[in-house]
Design an enzyme around this catalytic site. Structure first.
Site, short mmCIF file in Angstrom:
data_model
loop_
_atom_site.label_atom_id
_atom_site.label_comp_id
_atom_site.label_asym_id
_atom_site.label_seq_id
_atom_site.Cartn_x
_atom_site.Cartn_y
_atom_site.Cartn_z
N LYS A 5 4.21 -8.13 -7.34
CA LYS A 5 3.85 -6.74 -7.02
C LYS A 5 4.78 -5.72 -7.67
O LYS A 5 4.34 -4.75 -8.26
CB LYS A 5 3.86 -6.54 -5.50
CG LYS A 5 2.66 -7.11 -4.79
CD LYS A 5 2.66 -6.73 -3.32
CE LYS A 5 1.40 -7.28 -2.65
NZ LYS A 5 1.36 -6.95 -1.23
N ASP A 61 10.14 -6.23 -3.97
CA ASP A 61 9.09 -6.83 -3.15
C ASP A 61 8.98 -8.28 -3.58
O ASP A 61 8.84 -8.55 -4.76
CB ASP A 61 7.75 -6.11 -3.37
CG ASP A 61 6.73 -6.47 -2.29
OD1 ASP A 61 6.64 -7.67 -1.94
OD2 ASP A 61 6.02 -5.57 -1.81
N ARG A 118 -6.55 -1.34 -1.32
CA ARG A 118 -5.76 -0.13 -1.02
C ARG A 118 -4.49 -0.03 -1.85
O ARG A 118 -3.89 1.02 -1.91
CB ARG A 118 -5.44 -0.06 0.48
CG ARG A 118 -4.54 -1.18 0.92
CD ARG A 118 -4.62 -1.49 2.39
NE ARG A 118 -3.74 -2.61 2.71
CZ ARG A 118 -4.01 -3.88 2.43
NH1 ARG A 118 -5.12 -4.19 1.81
NH2 ARG A 118 -3.17 -4.82 2.75
N ASP A 140 6.30 -3.95 6.17
CA ASP A 140 5.21 -4.30 7.08
C ASP A 140 5.71 -5.08 8.29
O ASP A 140 4.95 -5.74 8.96
CB ASP A 140 4.14 -5.12 6.36
CG ASP A 140 4.68 -6.44 5.86
OD1 ASP A 140 5.90 -6.67 6.00
OD2 ASP A 140 3.91 -7.25 5.34
N ALA A 170 0.83 -1.21 0.00
CA ALA A 170 0.00 0.00 0.00
C ALA A 170 0.86 1.26 0.00
O ALA A 170 0.70 2.15 -0.83
CB ALA A 170 -0.92 -0.02 1.21
N CYS A 193 0.87 -21.16 31.02
CA CYS A 193 -0.15 -21.84 31.83
C CYS A 193 -1.55 -21.30 31.53
O CYS A 193 -2.53 -22.05 31.60
CB CYS A 193 0.17 -21.73 33.31
SG CYS A 193 1.60 -22.72 33.71
#
Length: 1058
Positions: free
Chosen positions: A528, A504, A515, A576, A479, A632
C-alpha cells in the site's frame, strides 16, 4: 489500514485487523475472472449482480437494495474544478449506473490547488475531458463520459440526478426549476476559500426507506398486559432502546399469539424496559416468551425548489457555536453571484475595496428580501472575509463539501438515509491567522501562476513556504491514508525540503479499491505505502514522499527512534485499531509532537486534534469496554446469531489453529512441556490431551480420514452434545422456583439428524474436511458426489447420554467449579506422545482465519457451523454476507465519509502549521452523514495536576541527566537523593515499564545490593533485556510522598543516558 473506532473500542486487537496469508488477495481477483474482464471488474446494467468482492465494506453501509437502486441512476456532474472532481470520485467509487462530467472551461493554474486529476501539462485543456480518463479508472463498473456542450433542458432529461458545482445563480435557478418540475433530483455545491455551500432538492415527494442506517433493535419479552393500550415489559438484561413513534412486530409469543407476525404497530415508550402498543384487551392471555423487533418504516419527505428556497430557506446547522452564520452566508453567497455578474470576475484576494463593495451588494440583497431569509443585521466582518477569499480554492474544504455532496447523490439515488434539508453552509475561518491585527495584503495573496494559487489567495505565500518544509509521519495508507496523501499533495505539504514518511505493512486487496482511491485493480497484492506514494507523486511531482512497510510498535522503535521523532513536525494517524492509536498517542506525548487523529465507521466520522501543552491526548478519554458474550451462553444457551457466529469462530480456532500450534511447539520447542506443566488448574491436562489428539488419535493419513473426522465431529456438535444437554435439562424442566428452565434467554434446543441430501450438512463436511486436510498437509477435494459416496460408508458410533455429566448454567458457577487434575492420566499421555525426534515426519500447518478469500473454505466453515447451531436452537440463520461482517469483525466503510473526515483533518493541519496557540481555534469534529448530523467542539484542555505549588499536565516531566559531570552514571542511591534534595520528594516506588526497580517494602538485602548500582544496570538486571543502542533515554514512573508524608501524584521522569 483503513478506518476507525468511533467508539475507540470498535476493533481492539491488532491481530483482528489483518490475519491469514498475504497471498489471499490474488485469489479474490481470480475468482471473478470466469465471467468478467481481465481486471476483475465487470460492466454495469440493471440486472448486474453486485460485486461483493469490490463493494464488500460499502455494502455493510448501504445494503444490497440501496446498491441495486443506485445501479439504475445516471448522474450528471457539472463543473470539474476541485469540488466537482471530488464529488465525481466519490460517486464513481459508490457504483451508480453512469456518470457524465460536464465542463465548458479549461484548466487554469488556480485549479491545480485542489483538482487532483489535472496536471501542469493539462493547462489550457478542457477540464472534463482531461479528468474523464483518470476518473474512469476508479471503477470499471461505472461508465464515465465527458460533455462540453450547453446544458439544454432536453439534455438534462437523461439524468436522474444533476449536480452543479461551478454555475452562476441564474443558471442554478433556471436548471433548478426545470429539474423540480421534471422529477430530476438536484444538488448545488459551491466552495469559496474557507466557505462552503450545499443545497438539495429531491422533489415534492421523496421516499426515504431508512432514515438513520442503524440495525433494527430487538428485545426479549417477559410480560404483555391485556389493556386498551397493552404494556410490553422486556427482560431486564438490557434496555430496549426504542423511542416513541417507532414501529415494531412480534415473533415467538406464547399465549397472545395474535401479535406474532402482526403488521407493524406504533409504540409509546414508558420506561427503559417497558412500552405500550395497541389495544390487546380482546387478545388471548399472554403465557411466556416472545421477541419484539423494530420495523423500519418508509418516510415521505417534501422539498421546495431552489427559487422558492432562496427566500424561505431551511438550514442544517453544522456548528452550534455559529448559530446565525448560515443566514449571513446565504446573503453573502447571493452577493458574490451579483458581484460576479456585474464585474465578470470574483472579488480580488484580500482587496479591501472589493470587500466593501461586496458588503454593499449584500446589504442591497438583504433589503430586497421579503421572506425568512432577511437578516436583521448583516455581519460585515464575515461578508468581508468571504470577499477576501472568494477566489481561493482549498483542497480540504472541497474534500469536506465534496464528501457530503456525494453522499447526497447516493441518498437521491437510493432513498437510503435522511437528505440534507435543504441548505448547508460551512466555514472554517478559524484557519486564518489568530492575531487580530494580522491582515493579509493583496500582493501577498495575488496569483503567481503556480499550482498553489488557489491556496495562496486565502493564506498568502508565506504559509506556502512553511508547508513545503514540513516533515510529517503518516501512519497507515488505507482509506484515510489515501485521502490524506491526496490533500497533502494538493496543499504542497513537504514540496520543498520537507518529507512525508508513510508506513503501512499491508498489501492491497480487491475490497480496498472501493474507497482507497489511489489503488487500481492491477495494484492488487502490491504494498500500500509504495503504491500510494507513487500515485500521489503523479498528482504533484514536487511532493517528497517515502513509503515504509513497518508496523508501528515497540519492535520498530529502533527505526522510529528519538532522532526520527525529534525531526518531525507532526504525526497523522490513519489507523484501524485502538492499540496502534494509543501507541502513537504515547509516542507523540513523549516527543511532544502534534497528532491528528481520525476514524470512520460507515457514515459516522470523527476528528481529534492533539496539541502539545494545550489539549488532552487521545488516550485521556476512553470508551466503555464492549460487552463480551458470557461463556455459558456460547457453550450451551445461545439466543442470537451473534452467539452462534462467535461459537463458530471459536470452533475454527480450536480445531484448525490452536491444537496444531501446540503440536508444532511440542515437536520443535524443547521447553514446551516444562511451560505447559506450570499452567494453572486443569490446563496442563487439556493442552497435553489436545497435542495427543493432534498427533495420535485424530491424526489423518488421507482425505478419507479427514471426511470421517468431519462427519464424527458434526455428530458430536449438532446431535450428541445437544442430546446430553437435554438429558441434563429436559424440555419441561423447572427451576427451583418453579419457573420453566427453558425460558427467557434460554432457548430449548433440538438435535439434528445428518443427511447427505441437506446442502448445509454437506457444506459443513466439505469445509471441515478440507481445513483439516490443509492443516496436516494433505490434498483436499471439492467433489461433492464423491464426498456423498464416502459418507455413506462411514460408521458413526451410537451415542447414549450419560448421567453425572456436569453442565454449568452460569459463568459464576463455571468459575467456582474447581477442576481436579488427574496426574496419572497426564503421565500416561506424556508416555504415549510420539518422540520429538520424529518431528520431520509431521507436515503440520496452523491456519489463520482470512475472511476475504472465498476459495479457502474459512467462511464456508463459519457460515455452515454457525447456521447449523442456529438451527439447533431455532435462531434465524444469517447469510454469508452478514456472517462475514460479524465473524470477521469488519468495519463498514464508504468513500464519502472518509473524504469529508480527512477534509476536516487537513483544516486542523493548517492551524498547526501556522502555530495557532488558542484552544478555541481548534475543532474536534463528529459527523453522521446518514442523519445528517454535525458537531464541532473545542478540544478538551489537558487536565492540570498539582504537587506543592507546581502545576503540571500530561505534557510535563522531570528531566534527569543520567551521566554526571564526572562521566559516571547515577546510582539508585544518588537518584533517590536527587529527588529528595532537588524536589523535596521521597520516592516510595520506582518502575520502568513493567519492571519494579525500587520500593520502600523491598527486602533489605535486595535493597543493599541495588542502592549502589547504576540505574541502567538495575533496569537490564530486572527486565532481563539489554538496552538497544538506539535508546537515548528511559522513562521512569514514580510514586512519591511529600514532606508531610502525604502521597502525591507527580509527572514521569525522562532519564537521559546518551
Amino acid at each position: 489500514m483503513s478506518s476507525s473506532p468511533l467508539s475507540k473500542k470498535r476493533r481492539v486487537s491488532g491481530s483482528e485487523t489483518k490475519t491469514g496469508s498475504h497471498c489471499s488477495s490474488s485469489n479474490s481477483v481470480r475468482t471473478e475472472l470466469s465471467h468478467t474482464p481481465a481486471n476483475g471488474m465487470a460492466k454495469n446494467g440493471n440486472d448486474a449482480e453486485i460485486d461483493e468482492g469490490l463493494y464488500s465494506r460499502q455494502l455493510y453501509v448501504l445494503g444490497h437494495d440501496a446498491m441495486k437502486r443506485m445501479q439504475s441512476s445516471n448522474v450528471l456532474i457539472s463543473g470539474l474544478r476541485g469540488l466537482g472532481v471530488e464529488i465525481a470520485k466519490n460517486v464513481i467509487l459508490g457504483g451508480v449506473k453512469s456518470v457524465t462530467l460536464h465542463d465548458q472551461g479549461v484548466a487554469e493554474w488556480k485549479d491545480l490547488s485542489s483538482q487532483f486529476y489535472l496536471r501542469e501539462e493539462d493547462l489550457g485543456k478542457n477540464r472534463a475531458e482531461v479528468s474523464q480518463l483518470r476518473l474512469a479508472e476508479l471503477n470499471s463498473y461505472v461508465p464515465v463520459t465527458s460533455f462540453t456542450g450547453a446544458l439544454t433542458n432536453e439534455y438534462l432529461t437523461k439524468f436522474q440526478v444533476v449536480v452543479l458545482t461551478n454555475s452562476s445563480l441564474d443558471e442554478q435557478i433556471c436548471i433548478g426549476d426545470f429539474c423540480h418540475s421534471n422529477g430530476i433530483k438536484l444538488i448545488v455545491a459551491d466552495t469559496r476559500g474557507l466557505f462552503g455551500q450545499l443545497f438539495c432538492d429531491f422533489g415534492e415527494e421523496m421516499t426515504v426507506f431508512d432514515t438513520n442506517g442503524e440495525q433494527p433493535l430487538s428485545a426479549m419479552i417477559s410480560m404483555i398486559t391485556k389493556d386498551s393500550a397493552g404494556v410490553v415489559t422486556c427482560l431486564d438484561e438490557a434496555r430496549h432502546g426504542f423511542e416513541s413513534g417507532d414501529f415494531v412486530t412480534f415473533t415467538e409469543v406464547q399465549g397472545m399469539t395474535e401479535l406474532n407476525g402482526c403488521d407493524p404497530i406504533e409504540i409509546k415508550t414508558l420506561g427503559p424496559y417497558t412500552f405500550s402498543i395497541c389495544d390487546t384487551s380482546s387478545f388471548s392471555d399472554y403465557v411466556r416468551g416472545g421477541i419484539v423487533t423494530q420495523v423500519k418504516m418508509p418516510k415521505k419527505v417534501a422539498f421546495k425548489s431552489l427559487s422558492s428556497s432562496m427566500a424561505e430557506p431551511e438550514f442544517l446547522l453544522t456548528d452550534f457555536a455559529k448559530f446565525d452564520r448560515p443566514g449571513q452566508l446565504h446573503m453573502g453567497f447571493q452577493a458574490l453571484h451579483a458581484f460576479e455578474k456585474k464585474h465578470s470576475r470574483l472579488p480580488k484576494p484580500w482587496s479591501q475595496s472589493d470587500a466593501d463593495e461586496l458588503v454593499a451588494l449584500a446589504e442591497e440583497a438583504n433589503a430586497a428580501q421579503t421572506g425568512s431569509a432577511k437578516q436583521e443585521q448583516l455581519d460585515q466582518a464575515i461578508i468581508k472575509k468571504l470577499s477576501c477569499m472568494a477566489a481561493g480554492d482549498l483542497a480540504p474544504i472541497n474534500a469536506f463539501i465534496g464528501g457530503l455532496a456525494a453522499q447526497e447523490v447516493l441518498k437521491a439515488c437510493t432513498g437510503k438515509f435522511m437528505p440534507i434539508m435543504q441548505w448547508l453552509y460551512f466555514d472554517a475561518v478559524e484557519c486564518l491567522p489568530e492575531a487580530e491585527d494580522a491582515v493579509l495584503t493583496e500582493e501577498e495573496c495575488a496569483p503567481r501562476n503556480c499550482r498553489y494559487d488557489g491556496q495562496i489567495a486565502v493564506f498568502g505565500s508565506k504559509l506556502q513556504e512553511l508547508l513545503a518544509k514540513q516533515r510529517y509521519f503518516l501512519v497507515g495508507a488505507g482509506a484515510i491514508g489515501c485521502e490524506l496523501l491526496k490533500n497533502f499533495a494538493m496543499m504542497g505539504l513537504a514540496s520543498g525540503e520537507g518529507e512525508v514518511i508513510v508506513t503501512d505493512m499491508d498489501t492491497i486487496e480487491k475490497s480496498n479499491l472501493n474507497r482507497q482511491f489511489l489503488f487500481r485493480p492491477w495494484d492488487v497484492t502490491k504494498m500500500k505505502s509504495e503504491t500510494a506514494a507513487a500515485a500521489v507523486k503523479l498528482m504533484n511531482p514536487s511532493v517528497r514522499i517515502t513509503g515504509h512497510q513497518n508496523r508501528v510498535g515497540s519492535d520498530t522503535e529502533k527505526v522510529y527512534d528519538d532522532e526520527f521523532f525529534e525531526s518531525l513536525d507532526g504525526v497523522a494517524n490513519a489507523l484501524d485499531n485502538v492499540d496502534a492509536r494509543m501507541y502513537m498517542d504515547r509516542r507523540c506525548v513523549y516527543y511532544r509532537k502534534p497528532l491528528l487523529e481520525s476514524g470512520t465507521l460507515g457514515t459516522k466520522g470523527n476528528v481529534q486534534v492533539v496539541i502539545p501543552f494545550l489539549t488532552e491526548s487521545y488516550s485521556s478519554s476512553q470508551d466503555p469496554p464492549e460487552k463480551s458474550i458470557p461463556i455459558c451462553t456460547l457453550k450451551n444457551f445461545p439466543n442470537a446469531i451473534e452467539h452462534t457466529l462467535q461459537w463458530a469462530r471459536d470452533e475454527f480456532e480450536g480445531l484448525f489453529k490452536q491444537p496444531v500450534e501446540n503440536a508444532l511447539q511440542y515437536l520443535t520447542d524443547p521447553k514446551f512441556m516444562e511451560r505447559t506443566l506450570k499452567l494453572p488448574g486443569a490446563q496442563p491436562l487439556e493442552v497435553v490431551e489436545a497435542v495427543y489428539k493432534s498427533l495420535v488419535t485424530d491424526y489423518p493419513h488421507s482425505w478419507e480420514d479427514c471426511v470421517a473426522w468431519a462427519r464424527n465431529h458434526w455428530q458430536c456438535q449438532y446431535n450428541n452434545n445437544i442430546r446430553q444437554l437435554l438429558h441434563n435439562f429436559p424440555p419441561d424442566q423447572l427451576t427451583s422456583s418453579g419457573a420453566p428452565f427453558w425460558s427467557g434467554p434460554k432457548r430449548c434446543p433440538h438435535p439434528l439428524e445428518f443427511s447427505t441430501n441437506n446442502d448445509l450438512h454437506m457444506d459443513y463436511i466439505m469445509a471441515a474436511a478440507n481445513l483439516l486436510a490443509q492443516s496436516y498437509g494433505l490434498p483436499g477435494s471439492t467433489e461433492r458426489s464423491a464426498l456423498t459416496k464416502l459418507l455413506q460408508d462411514i460408521k458413526v458410533p451410537e451415542f447414549i447420554p450419560k448421567s453425572g455429566v456436569k453442565i454449568h448454567v452460569s459463568d459464576q458457577e463455571l468459575q467456582s467449579a474447581n477442576a481436579s487434575i488427574d496426574d496419572s492420566r497426564l503421565e500416561e499421555l506424556k508416555a504415549q506422545l510420539p518422540s520429538t525426534e520424529a518431528a520431520s515426519q509431521f507436515k503440520l500447518c496452523s491456519i489463520d482465519f482470512e475472511k476475504d478469500d472465498d476459495t479457502n473454505f474459512h467462511m464456508d466453515f463459519i457460515v455452515a457451523a454457525s447456521n447449523l447451531r442456529a438451527e439447533n436452537y431455532d435462531i434465524p440463520p444469517a447469510d454469508r454476507h452478514k456472517s462475514k461482517l460479524i465473524a470477521g469483525k469488519i468495519i463498514p466503510a464508504i468513500a464519502t465519509t472518509t473524504a469529508a473526515v480527512v477534509g476536516l483533518v487537513c483544516l486542523e493541519l493548517l492551524k498547526i502549521i501556522q502555530g495557532h496557540t488558542k484552544l478555541e481555534s481548534y475543532k474536534n469534529g463528529f459527523m453522521n452523514l446518514a442523519l445528517p448530523f454535525f458537531a464541532f467542539s473545542e478540544p478538551i484542555a489537558a487536565p492540570k495536576h498539582k504537587y506543592y505549588e507546581i502545576d503540571w499536565t500530561l505534557w510535563d516531566r522531570f528531566e534527569v541527566k543520567g551521566i554526571q559531570s564526572n562521566g559516571e552514571e547515577m546510582t539508585l542511591r544518588q537518584f533517590l537523593d536527587y529527588f529528595k534534595n532537588e524536589h523535596k520528594l521521597e520516592i516510595t516506588m520506582l518502575s520502568q515499564g513493567v519492571s519494579m526497580l525500587y520500593s520502600f517494602f523491598m527486602p533489605a538485602a535486595k535493597l543493599k545490593e541495588r542502592l549502589d548500582l547504576p540505574m541502567t544496570e538495575i533496569v537490564t538486571k530486572v527486565s532481563k533485556k539489554k538496552l538497544g543502542k538506539h535508546v537515548k533515554a528511559l522513562v521512569f514512573e514514580l510514586c512519591c510522598n511529600d514532606e508531610t508524608e502525604e502521597d502525591v501524584e507527580v509527572p514521569y521522569v525522562r532519564y537521559t543516558i546518551r
